[in-house]
Motif scaffolding. Structure first.
Motif, PDB file in Angstrom:
ATOM      1  N   LYS A  16       0.836  -1.200   0.000  1.00  0.00           N
ATOM      2  CA  LYS A  16       0.000   0.000   0.000  1.00  0.00           C
ATOM      3  C   LYS A  16       0.876   1.256   0.000  1.00  0.00           C
ATOM      4  O   LYS A  16       0.572   2.218  -0.699  1.00  0.00           O
ATOM      5  CB  LYS A  16      -0.928  -0.022   1.224  1.00  0.00           C
ATOM      6  CG  LYS A  16      -1.822   1.180   1.341  1.00  0.00           C
ATOM      7  CD  LYS A  16      -2.911   1.193   0.292  1.00  0.00           C
ATOM      8  CE  LYS A  16      -3.878   2.339   0.580  1.00  0.00           C
ATOM      9  NZ  LYS A  16      -4.405   2.945  -0.622  1.00  0.00           N
ATOM     10  N   VAL A  17       1.952   1.238   0.775  1.00  0.00           N
ATOM     11  CA  VAL A  17       2.882   2.381   0.792  1.00  0.00           C
ATOM     12  C   VAL A  17       3.433   2.611  -0.606  1.00  0.00           C
ATOM     13  O   VAL A  17       3.443   3.738  -1.112  1.00  0.00           O
ATOM     14  CB  VAL A  17       4.032   2.160   1.802  1.00  0.00           C
ATOM     15  CG1 VAL A  17       5.069   3.262   1.693  1.00  0.00           C
ATOM     16  CG2 VAL A  17       3.493   2.069   3.219  1.00  0.00           C
ATOM     17  N   ILE A  18       3.842   1.542  -1.244  1.00  0.00           N
ATOM     18  CA  ILE A  18       4.411   1.654  -2.603  1.00  0.00           C
ATOM     19  C   ILE A  18       3.338   2.104  -3.590  1.00  0.00           C
ATOM     20  O   ILE A  18       3.586   2.962  -4.430  1.00  0.00           O
ATOM     21  CB  ILE A  18       5.062   0.326  -3.026  1.00  0.00           C
ATOM     22  CG1 ILE A  18       6.298   0.065  -2.163  1.00  0.00           C
ATOM     23  CG2 ILE A  18       5.424   0.331  -4.506  1.00  0.00           C
ATOM     24  CD1 ILE A  18       6.876  -1.326  -2.295  1.00  0.00           C
ATOM     25  N   ALA A  19       2.150   1.536  -3.488  1.00  0.00           N
ATOM     26  CA  ALA A  19       1.065   1.911  -4.401  1.00  0.00           C
ATOM     27  C   ALA A  19       0.704   3.388  -4.256  1.00  0.00           C
ATOM     28  O   ALA A  19       0.348   4.044  -5.231  1.00  0.00           O
ATOM     29  CB  ALA A  19      -0.157   1.032  -4.154  1.00  0.00           C
ATOM     30  N   ASP A  20       0.807   3.912  -3.048  1.00  0.00           N
ATOM     31  CA  ASP A  20       0.471   5.310  -2.793  1.00  0.00           C
ATOM     32  C   ASP A  20       1.642   6.259  -3.051  1.00  0.00           C
ATOM     33  O   ASP A  20       1.473   7.470  -2.978  1.00  0.00           O
ATOM     34  CB  ASP A  20       0.008   5.495  -1.344  1.00  0.00           C
ATOM     35  CG  ASP A  20      -1.330   4.824  -1.077  1.00  0.00           C
ATOM     36  OD1 ASP A  20      -2.048   4.511  -2.047  1.00  0.00           O
ATOM     37  OD2 ASP A  20      -1.656   4.606   0.114  1.00  0.00           O
ATOM     38  N   LEU A  21       2.805   5.723  -3.347  1.00  0.00           N
ATOM     39  CA  LEU A  21       3.987   6.557  -3.546  1.00  0.00           C
ATOM     40  C   LEU A  21       3.900   7.270  -4.892  1.00  0.00           C
ATOM     41  O   LEU A  21       3.847   6.648  -5.937  1.00  0.00           O
ATOM     42  CB  LEU A  21       5.253   5.703  -3.475  1.00  0.00           C
ATOM     43  CG  LEU A  21       6.587   6.435  -3.550  1.00  0.00           C
ATOM     44  CD1 LEU A  21       6.699   7.488  -2.463  1.00  0.00           C
ATOM     45  CD2 LEU A  21       7.731   5.438  -3.433  1.00  0.00           C
ATOM     46  N   ASP A  22       3.851   8.564  -4.835  1.00  0.00           N
ATOM     47  CA  ASP A  22       3.834   9.382  -6.047  1.00  0.00           C
ATOM     48  C   ASP A  22       4.938  10.430  -5.948  1.00  0.00           C
ATOM     49  O   ASP A  22       5.677  10.465  -4.959  1.00  0.00           O
ATOM     50  CB  ASP A  22       2.462  10.017  -6.272  1.00  0.00           C
ATOM     51  CG  ASP A  22       2.009  10.883  -5.099  1.00  0.00           C
ATOM     52  OD1 ASP A  22       2.838  11.232  -4.232  1.00  0.00           O
ATOM     53  OD2 ASP A  22       0.816  11.216  -5.049  1.00  0.00           O
ATOM     54  N   VAL A  23       5.056  11.257  -6.952  1.00  0.00           N
ATOM     55  CA  VAL A  23       6.129  12.253  -6.991  1.00  0.00           C
ATOM     56  C   VAL A  23       6.039  13.194  -5.792  1.00  0.00           C
ATOM     57  O   VAL A  23       7.046  13.501  -5.156  1.00  0.00           O
ATOM     58  CB  VAL A  23       6.092  13.049  -8.316  1.00  0.00           C
ATOM     59  CG1 VAL A  23       7.065  14.205  -8.293  1.00  0.00           C
ATOM     60  CG2 VAL A  23       6.371  12.138  -9.492  1.00  0.00           C
ATOM     61  N   GLU A  24       4.839  13.648  -5.476  1.00  0.00           N
ATOM     62  CA  GLU A  24       4.659  14.579  -4.356  1.00  0.00           C
ATOM     63  C   GLU A  24       5.113  13.955  -3.034  1.00  0.00           C
ATOM     64  O   GLU A  24       5.817  14.578  -2.247  1.00  0.00           O
ATOM     65  CB  GLU A  24       3.195  15.011  -4.269  1.00  0.00           C
ATOM     66  CG  GLU A  24       2.940  16.056  -3.205  1.00  0.00           C
ATOM     67  CD  GLU A  24       1.480  16.494  -3.170  1.00  0.00           C
ATOM     68  OE1 GLU A  24       1.020  16.856  -2.080  1.00  0.00           O
ATOM     69  OE2 GLU A  24       0.822  16.467  -4.221  1.00  0.00           O
ATOM     70  N   THR A  25       4.714  12.714  -2.793  1.00  0.00           N
ATOM     71  CA  THR A  25       5.113  12.012  -1.570  1.00  0.00           C
ATOM     72  C   THR A  25       6.622  11.828  -1.526  1.00  0.00           C
ATOM     73  O   THR A  25       7.261  12.065  -0.499  1.00  0.00           O
ATOM     74  CB  THR A  25       4.406  10.640  -1.483  1.00  0.00           C
ATOM     75  OG1 THR A  25       2.994  10.856  -1.531  1.00  0.00           O
ATOM     76  CG2 THR A  25       4.773   9.903  -0.217  1.00  0.00           C
ATOM     77  N   TRP A  26       7.198  11.397  -2.644  1.00  0.00           N
ATOM     78  CA  TRP A  26       8.642  11.176  -2.714  1.00  0.00           C
ATOM     79  C   TRP A  26       9.404  12.474  -2.401  1.00  0.00           C
ATOM     80  O   TRP A  26      10.342  12.481  -1.617  1.00  0.00           O
ATOM     81  CB  TRP A  26       9.028  10.636  -4.078  1.00  0.00           C
ATOM     82  CG  TRP A  26      10.498  10.454  -4.258  1.00  0.00           C
ATOM     83  CD1 TRP A  26      11.322  11.193  -5.047  1.00  0.00           C
ATOM     84  CD2 TRP A  26      11.332   9.492  -3.619  1.00  0.00           C
ATOM     85  NE1 TRP A  26      12.612  10.742  -4.942  1.00  0.00           N
ATOM     86  CE2 TRP A  26      12.644   9.696  -4.077  1.00  0.00           C
ATOM     87  CE3 TRP A  26      11.091   8.472  -2.703  1.00  0.00           C
ATOM     88  CZ2 TRP A  26      13.719   8.929  -3.645  1.00  0.00           C
ATOM     89  CZ3 TRP A  26      12.162   7.700  -2.282  1.00  0.00           C
ATOM     90  CH2 TRP A  26      13.455   7.931  -2.747  1.00  0.00           C
ATOM     91  N   LEU A  27       8.986  13.570  -3.014  1.00  0.00           N
ATOM     92  CA  LEU A  27       9.638  14.854  -2.763  1.00  0.00           C
ATOM     93  C   LEU A  27       9.477  15.279  -1.309  1.00  0.00           C
ATOM     94  O   LEU A  27      10.416  15.789  -0.691  1.00  0.00           O
ATOM     95  CB  LEU A  27       9.083  15.925  -3.711  1.00  0.00           C
ATOM     96  CG  LEU A  27       9.417  15.740  -5.183  1.00  0.00           C
ATOM     97  CD1 LEU A  27       8.671  16.776  -6.031  1.00  0.00           C
ATOM     98  CD2 LEU A  27      10.909  15.795  -5.431  1.00  0.00           C
ATOM     99  N   ASN A  28       8.301  15.051  -0.745  1.00  0.00           N
ATOM    100  CA  ASN A  28       8.055  15.377   0.660  1.00  0.00           C
ATOM    101  C   ASN A  28       8.981  14.573   1.576  1.00  0.00           C
ATOM    102  O   ASN A  28       9.555  15.112   2.520  1.00  0.00           O
ATOM    103  CB  ASN A  28       6.584  15.139   1.002  1.00  0.00           C
ATOM    104  CG  ASN A  28       6.235  15.594   2.399  1.00  0.00           C
ATOM    105  OD1 ASN A  28       6.705  16.631   2.862  1.00  0.00           O
ATOM    106  ND2 ASN A  28       5.405  14.818   3.068  1.00  0.00           N
TER     107      ASN A  28
END
Length: 151
Positions: A16-28
């Motif tokens: 779920k963490v990986i599925a929810d990982l997007d550019v915004e989350t990664w940058l945050n």
């Protein structure tokens, strides 16, 4: 290397963490990282894989290069009727007490469908060319580069 794990695996699993990982989350995540004294228990591991990439490339919309009648490599070679008959990638990653080591290699086999080619098939990488290796499940670029002056 960035390591991440759910704080409470009963509420959220790693998929779920990986599925929810997007550019915004990664940058945050990257903006909020800071040095801290933490003890980490991390297992050693070694993973080796080999994958045929032709079907993957076709899924991405690249078809003609693998078709013996539609491929056109005229800008790379004087030989006629060339096409890509093999495209494989081997990857390797090892994590241990000394650190992390990773490598990837992509192998391409060029074939001809000419019954009696008038000259040997030849492809010259004698002018600038680029390369990109991507992680298959996320699309993250692992290695990318350009050879500006091949010798």
């Amino acid at each position: 290397m960035v390591l991440f794990i759910p704080a409470d695996r009963k509420k959220k699993d790693i998929d779920k963490v990986i599925a929810d990982l997007d550019v915004e989350t990664w940058l945050n995540w990257n903006e909020n990282m800071h040095p801290a004294g933490v003890t980490i228990y991390l297992p050693r591991f070694l993973i080796k894989t080999e994958k045929d990439l032709i079907e993957t490339m076709k899924t991405l919309g690249i078809h003609d290069a693998f078709d013996s009648f539609l491929a056109n490599f005229a800008n790379m070679s004087t030989a006629q009727e060339l096409y890509i008959g093999m495209l494989k990638q081997k990857t390797y990653i090892e994590l241990n007490e000394s650190g992390t080591e990773a490598a990837a290699v992509t192998i391409t086999g060029i074939e001809t469908n000419a019954a009696n080619p008038s000259q040997p098939a030849e492809i010259r990488f004698d002018h600038p060319f680029g390369y990109v290796l991507k992680e298959k499940s996320t699309g993250a670029i692992l290695f990318a580069g350009k050879v500006g002056k091949p010798e």
